[in-house]
Design a protein around this motif. Structure first.
Motif: not given
Length: 331
Positions: A101-106, A325-327
């Motif tokens: 889940v690369p989005e978890f890197s946030i 994700e950052f936004e």
């Protein structure tokens, strides 16, 4: 760990569950829950909370066995097993799931949250962030259902031989990172040399000099006795650690609706229980580490560290395709 060794561990765990006694045999559903850490740690407290409350509220229809300390393997392999339904539940840090889940890197972005209370308000059950990651699980096809996101303590830095007072002390140190691009990019910005090492191999990596520094929660640092190989603790508190409680979609779909509701409700309650335990550990462990284990503790000026980190946040999000994700986190 080899594939054969991991398969043998999982097979042994399944056999152990089958032989656990008449109570387990009487249950309609015998579930296994994985954590990677040794106690004391909020993840194990959460697992114990879930076991006690799910078994009680289901009137014994669900039986849960806890496998802590990585007994079922390291997180990347366990996530695959959860996706297959071989392991039913897991509680762990989101950074260890960043491969699937690369989005978890946030969540490993430095100084994203101001406190654990700030974290739970922004990512807890029912929030837009939680709903976003429910959809990410579906889109990624990881074979898991996200039950809850929560907080499990501040992550700080420790080193083999350098007492860190500020960013200048970090230059050139080999920094252990989990398999998370955000971690590698972040520590590179501080002049460090990222080295990817699995959590279960970290003690040996520090002991042999493969890595000079690590970052972890205080319970993780204490429970795994990392103070023995990294006795200099700098309270950078650069990340408020986000954890995920996830269930195999295979297992979830096997449960009738009433038991699904019990599991979901208890997972959300366990999330808050883990948050309070994390606060308790963070308050007590610094004193224990100094008094009982001779750890040298420094308190770098976080304003100086934030001054280095803040300018790279937007760039990190863009470089790692995490703008959405950052936004979302910045709202």
């Amino acid at each position: 760990m080899s594939t054969r060794t991991h398969a043998a561990r999982v097979a042994l765990a399944i056999l152990s569950s089958a032989l656990a006694g008449t109570t387990a045999l009487a249950a309609d559903f015998n579930l296994r829950i994985h954590t990677l850490v040794q106690s004391p740690h909020p993840y194990n407290d959460m697992a114990a909370f879930m076991k006690e409350n799910i078994e009680a509220r289901s009137d014994g229809r669900i039986e849960i066995r806890i496998f802590d300390s990585g007994q079922l393997g390291q997180d990347p392999a366990v996530i695959s097993e959860v996706g297959l339904g071989t392991i039913d539940l897991m509680i762990s840090t989101t950074s260890n799931a960043a491969q699937q889940v690369p989005e978890f890197s946030i969540f490993t972005m430095p100084y994203l949250f101001t406190s654990m209370d700030d974290l739970i308000e922004r990512v807890g059950p029912g929030t837009p962030v939680h709903e976003h990651f429910e959809k990410v699980y579906e889109e990624r096809g990881v074979g898991m259902k996200l039950l809850a996101l929560g907080g499990s303590g501040a992550r700080s830095m420790s080193t083999r031989s350098v007492a860190v007072e500020g960013p200048g002390d970090l230059n050139g140190l080999r920094m252990r990172t989990p398999p998370s691009p955000m971690d590698a990019e972040t520590w590179s910005a501080f002049g460090m040399l990222p080295v990817t090492v699995a959590w279960g191999e970290l003690y040996a990596a520090m002991q042999t000099g493969i890595a000079d520094a690590l970052e972890s929660s205080l319970p993780g640092y204490t429970g795994s006795k990392l103070y023995e190989v990294a006795p200099n603790l700098a309270l950078t508190e650069h990340v408020i650690q986000v954890n995920h409680t996830s269930m195999s979609s295979v297992t979830w779909n096997r449960l009738p609706e009433d038991l699904q509701q019990i599991v979901l409700e208890v997972a959300e309650e366990a999330n808050l229980h883990g948050l309070e335990k994390a606060k308790e550990y963070d308050d007590k462990l610094v004193e224990t580490l100094q008094a009982e284990h001779g750890v040298t503790v420094t308190r770098p000026d976080k304003a100086v560290l934030i001054a280095v980190a803040e300018p790279i946040q937007a760039k990190l999000a863009a470089d790692l395709d995490l703008v959405a994700e950052f936004e979302l986190m910045s709202r």
